[in-house]
Design a protein around this motif. Structure first.
Motif, short mmCIF file in Angstrom:
data_model
loop_
_atom_site.label_atom_id
_atom_site.label_comp_id
_atom_site.label_asym_id
_atom_site.label_seq_id
_atom_site.Cartn_x
_atom_site.Cartn_y
_atom_site.Cartn_z
N SER A 27 0.83 -1.21 0.00
CA SER A 27 0.00 0.00 0.00
C SER A 27 0.86 1.26 0.00
O SER A 27 0.54 2.24 -0.66
N ARG A 28 1.97 1.22 0.75
CA ARG A 28 2.84 2.40 0.86
C ARG A 28 3.49 2.72 -0.46
O ARG A 28 3.62 3.89 -0.84
N ARG A 58 -4.91 2.92 -4.60
CA ARG A 58 -5.40 2.40 -3.31
C ARG A 58 -5.68 0.93 -3.51
O ARG A 58 -6.39 0.55 -4.43
N LEU A 59 -5.13 0.09 -2.65
CA LEU A 59 -5.23 -1.36 -2.87
C LEU A 59 -6.20 -2.01 -1.88
O LEU A 59 -6.43 -1.48 -0.79
N PRO A 60 -6.72 -3.18 -2.24
CA PRO A 60 -7.59 -3.93 -1.32
C PRO A 60 -6.76 -4.71 -0.31
O PRO A 60 -6.84 -5.94 -0.22
N ILE A 61 -5.93 -4.01 0.44
CA ILE A 61 -4.95 -4.65 1.32
C ILE A 61 -4.85 -3.87 2.63
O ILE A 61 -4.89 -2.64 2.63
N GLU A 62 -4.73 -4.60 3.73
CA GLU A 62 -4.32 -4.01 5.01
C GLU A 62 -3.02 -4.68 5.45
O GLU A 62 -2.85 -5.88 5.26
N SER A 63 -2.12 -3.92 6.07
CA SER A 63 -0.87 -4.49 6.58
C SER A 63 -1.07 -4.90 8.04
O SER A 63 -1.52 -4.10 8.85
N VAL A 66 0.59 -7.45 11.45
CA VAL A 66 1.80 -8.08 11.96
C VAL A 66 1.51 -9.54 12.34
O VAL A 66 0.48 -9.85 12.92
N TYR A 126 -4.65 -6.39 13.94
CA TYR A 126 -4.90 -4.95 13.75
C TYR A 126 -3.83 -4.42 12.81
O TYR A 126 -2.74 -4.98 12.71
N ASN A 127 -4.12 -3.34 12.11
CA ASN A 127 -3.17 -2.76 11.17
C ASN A 127 -1.85 -2.45 11.87
O ASN A 127 -1.85 -1.86 12.94
N SER A 128 -0.74 -2.84 11.24
CA SER A 128 0.55 -2.58 11.87
C SER A 128 1.67 -2.63 10.84
O SER A 128 1.68 -3.47 9.94
N TYR A 129 2.61 -1.72 10.99
CA TYR A 129 3.87 -1.78 10.24
C TYR A 129 5.04 -1.92 11.21
O TYR A 129 6.18 -1.63 10.86
N ALA A 130 4.77 -2.32 12.46
CA ALA A 130 5.77 -2.20 13.51
C ALA A 130 6.79 -3.34 13.53
O ALA A 130 7.81 -3.23 14.20
N MET A 154 -8.19 -8.64 0.86
CA MET A 154 -9.58 -8.64 1.31
C MET A 154 -10.26 -10.01 1.16
O MET A 154 -11.35 -10.22 1.67
#
Lengths: 416, 95
Positions: free
Chosen positions: A240-241, A249-254, A256, A299-303, A342
């Motif tokens: 997505s980044r 905009r993509l059908p994606i969530e990041s 962990v 949950y959404n995370s890039y950590a 998704m």
């Protein structure tokens, strides 16, 4: 240098003085036919097959870190092709076939070990579902065997068969599945691609895209602009980044995903076992550590690090499956960032912007897909048409309704 | 990770379940002719497409093992630091 018994012997006699770096640390040239963004397994495999199968050698793989620094070094090394749906199973079976010949193909020891994966079932309904999946696998040319409790007990007598809540009734076994040494896979692809003329450019992060008219004609990077006939993204975790820089905009969530390895033990588990009543899977590395994991944190995370509730959940799953691991100590745990799509299935398609190609959405199943993902992405880039086994991985399937939802949970990425 | 529930105070994330992006707005079917493909496009975008930012993310958490209210939380997806939280029934910014 070609690796062989003779090269090992010769270096043994001359004090290991003749080994060369496995690939050149290339500086970026001003332009290439194809620039692949992302030096993970998928990007490097794509570059290798572009050069090997399609004869396109003027290729660069650009990587923001170093080779093996991302999810290639963070996964739990399992390879398998035990999917149900027609959009998935032929693709993963093609990947399994490529794994079987990978080391000879690359002249690199990726430690591919077909030690088998056993999915346990704990109820009649689950047995029926596994029988169906096993049949679907066989229809696609893969192998599967449905085992009863007695057969599973013969394989793994230490499992908690008479667990009060989740007694083990049997399992679905894929003999040809197993594990591979994860970073040796990227090293092997990097070395083989480099030998065919591919430039591998490390510490080179994409900061934007070069455009002419409506087309993408290259990338801006921290090491300067690079023009390209075609730009291909293989940056799962950060799709997505990077795509956002191209206006998508993509059908994606990041999300962990955490993984764990225990202190080293003598050999105790000779295959891969998955718990059917919760999300827990375990295998043993050749070094002796038990490698295991479970659900994403949710949950959404890039950590690249997770939280304690999921660690507790994974440990509970392990204890319900094989109580004997209760006294083991953890050696390490870590997190990696997943492209959660998704419908739980990946995307290998042309982007809606001309000149841009997309390989994304691998959820937490990208490692096993590495060879076929590279093979099919290279096919798409070289010929501008999808490979037969990846034809369902279209970006527009969310619009048209042709979802590939193995779990049937809908557009809720943290449940896939 | 602890989530500052506006009703219960700071509670462990274990007590909550997650729904995702709280900035999405459901399209109003009455606003566009139902036969119009623009409506299908808007629903596609609403159901499937996400900004998925690396940084501040406004998201829904349900305090299932607490006050059973929906909470709108602003959290940094790069380090899980929480900037603020408000009840879903209260309009306005979370941070």
């Amino acid at each position: 240098m070609r690796y062989s018994f003779l090269s090992i012997l010769a270096n043994g006699l001359n004090g290991q003085s003749d080994w060369k770096p496995a690939w050149r640390d290339a500086a970026p040239k001003p332009s290439y036919d194809v620039v692949i963004v992302g030096g993970g397994g998928h990007g490097l495999a794509t570059a290798y097959y572009l050069a090997k199968v399609h004869g396109i050698h003027n290729v660069a793989v650009i990587e923001k870190g170093y080779i093996g620094s991302g999810n290639a070094g963070r996964n739990t090394t399992i390879i398998r092709s035990n999917y149900l749906l027609p959009g998935n199973e032929p693709f993963y079976e093609w990947s399994m076939k490529l794994w079987e010949g990978l080391e000879q193909e690359l002249n690199y020891n990726a430690m591919v070990s077909q030690r088998g994966i056993l999915n346990l079932y704990h109820s009649d309904a689950q047995r029926d579902a596994y029988a169906r999946r096993g049949n679907a696998m066989r229809l696609a040319g893969a192998d599967s065997e449905l085992l009863d409790k007695r057969q599973v007990r013969a394989m793994y007598p230490f499992l908690d068969f008479d667990n009060a809540r989740f007694p083990i009734q049997g399992g679905l076994l894929q003999h040809r599945a197993g594990t591979a040494r994860h970073d040796a896979v990227v090293w092997g692809y990097a070395r083989a691609a480099d030998t065919l003329g591919v430039d591998i450019v490390q510490n080179c992060e994409v900061t934007g895209f070069l455009r002419e008219g409506g087309n993408i004609v290259g990338v801006e990077t921290t090491r300067g602009a690079i023009r390209a006939g075609k730009v291909a993204l293989a940056v799962a975790g950060s799709s997505s980044r990077v795509a956002e820089k191209a206006g998508l905009r993509l059908p994606i969530e990041s999300h962990v995903l955490q993984a764990f390895v225990s202190e080293g033990l003598k050999p105790v588990i000779d295959g891969v076992i998955t718990f059917g009543a919760g999300h827990f899977y375990i295998s043993q590395s050749d070094k002796g550590g038990l490698v295991f994991g479970g659900d994403i944190d949710g949950y959404n995370s890039y950590a690249q690090r997770g939280n304690l509730p999921v660690i507790e959940d994974v440990a509970e799953g392990g204890m319900a499956l094989m109580p004997r691991i209760g006294r083991l100590r953890l050696l390490r745990m870590w997190g990696g960032i997943m492209d959660m799509s998704m419908d739980g299935s990946p995307i290998i398609d042309r982007a809606p912007v001309p000149g841009l190609y997309l390989n994304a959405g691998w959820c937490y199943g990208g490692f096993k897909a590495t060879p076929a993902s590279g093979w099919c992405f290279a096919h798409l880039i070289a010929r501008d048409e999808p490979h037969a086994v990846a034809g369902a991985y279209r970006l527009d399937r969310f619009r048209s309704g042709h979802l590939i939802d193995e779990k049937g949970v809908g557009a809720q990425p943290n449940l896939h | 990770m602890r989530i500052p529930c506006p009703y219960c105070g700071e509670r462990d994330a274990h007590e909550f379940s997650y729904l995702g992006d709280a900035t999405l707005v459901r399209p109003d079917p009455a606003a566009v002719d139902a036969q119009d493909s623009a409506l299908a496009d808007r629903f596609h975008d609403y159901v499937y497409l996400r900004d998925n930012p690396a940084g501040a993310h406004r998201e829904w958490w349900y305090h299932a093992n607490g006050c059973r209210q929906w909470v709108r939380v602003t959290r940094d997806t790069r380090n899980h630091a929480i900037a603020g939280a408000s009840l879903a029934r209260e309009p306005g910014d979370a941070a």
